[in-house]
Write a protein that holds these residues in place. Structure first.
Motif, short mmCIF file in Angstrom:
data_model
loop_
_atom_site.label_atom_id
_atom_site.label_comp_id
_atom_site.label_asym_id
_atom_site.label_seq_id
_atom_site.Cartn_x
_atom_site.Cartn_y
_atom_site.Cartn_z
N ASP A 114 8.24 -5.58 5.05
CA ASP A 114 7.93 -6.58 6.07
C ASP A 114 7.69 -5.88 7.40
O ASP A 114 7.44 -4.68 7.44
CB ASP A 114 9.03 -7.63 6.16
N TYR A 115 7.78 -6.64 8.50
CA TYR A 115 7.52 -6.08 9.82
C TYR A 115 8.43 -4.90 10.14
O TYR A 115 8.01 -3.94 10.79
CB TYR A 115 7.67 -7.16 10.90
N MET A 152 9.08 0.96 11.04
CA MET A 152 9.71 2.26 10.75
C MET A 152 8.66 3.28 10.29
O MET A 152 8.69 4.44 10.68
CB MET A 152 10.82 2.11 9.71
N THR A 153 7.71 2.83 9.47
CA THR A 153 6.64 3.72 9.02
C THR A 153 5.83 4.21 10.21
O THR A 153 5.56 5.40 10.36
CB THR A 153 5.71 3.01 8.02
N CYS A 154 5.45 3.29 11.09
CA CYS A 154 4.62 3.65 12.25
C CYS A 154 5.37 4.50 13.26
O CYS A 154 4.78 5.36 13.91
CB CYS A 154 4.07 2.40 12.92
N SER A 155 6.66 4.27 13.41
CA SER A 155 7.41 5.07 14.37
C SER A 155 7.62 6.50 13.85
O SER A 155 7.75 7.42 14.64
CB SER A 155 8.76 4.42 14.70
N SER A 202 -2.70 -0.99 9.19
CA SER A 202 -2.84 0.26 9.92
C SER A 202 -1.81 0.35 11.04
O SER A 202 -1.39 -0.66 11.60
CB SER A 202 -4.25 0.36 10.51
N CYS A 203 -1.43 1.57 11.39
CA CYS A 203 -0.55 1.78 12.54
C CYS A 203 -1.34 1.96 13.83
O CYS A 203 -0.76 2.01 14.91
CB CYS A 203 0.34 3.00 12.32
N SER A 224 15.31 12.72 16.62
CA SER A 224 13.94 12.27 16.37
C SER A 224 13.90 11.00 15.55
O SER A 224 12.86 10.61 15.05
CB SER A 224 13.15 13.38 15.66
N THR A 225 15.05 10.36 15.39
CA THR A 225 15.11 9.11 14.64
C THR A 225 15.00 7.95 15.60
O THR A 225 15.84 7.77 16.48
CB THR A 225 16.45 9.01 13.87
N TYR A 226 13.95 7.16 15.44
CA TYR A 226 13.72 6.03 16.33
C TYR A 226 14.41 4.76 15.84
O TYR A 226 14.40 3.76 16.53
CB TYR A 226 12.22 5.79 16.47
#
Length: 97
Positions: A23-24, A29-32, A46-47, A67-69
């Motif tokens: 979901d969102y 998390m993928t995009c960050s 798409s990101c 580096s973990t957002y």
């Protein structure tokens, strides 16, 4: 911008009767972690931002460690407005003073 200003893309999810798998939040998390992702599988979103560029997470997220957002506690939101000091444009109601 990770959702290209689309409410439908924001609300996209893949789930069954018991669990939501993607979901969102998984898209965020993928995009960050990889902001140049062209298609987030399996959501196929798409990101890239609506303007065609990338949105780097270090520019929009704050107060995270390493580096973990995922543990960021601040989000920067930019609202672009247009304004003018031209009295003619203000009178026409094209701009707010």
């Amino acid at each position: 911008q990770y959702y290209q200003n689309s409410k439908d893309k924001l609300n996209t999810s893949i789930h069954d009767d018991f669990f939501t798998y993607f979901d969102y939040s998984t898209h965020f998390m993928t995009c960050s972690q990889a902001p140049t992702t062209t298609k987030d599988n399996p959501l196929n979103i798409s990101c890239f931002a609506d303007f065609g560029g990338t949105v780097n997470p270090f520019m929009i997220l704050g107060n995270y460690s390493g580096s973990t957002y995922a543990n960021a506690t601040a989000l920067v939101i930019t609202i672009v407005i247009e304004n003018s000091n031209d009295p003619e444009k203000i009178q026409l109601g094209l701009f707010c003073p």
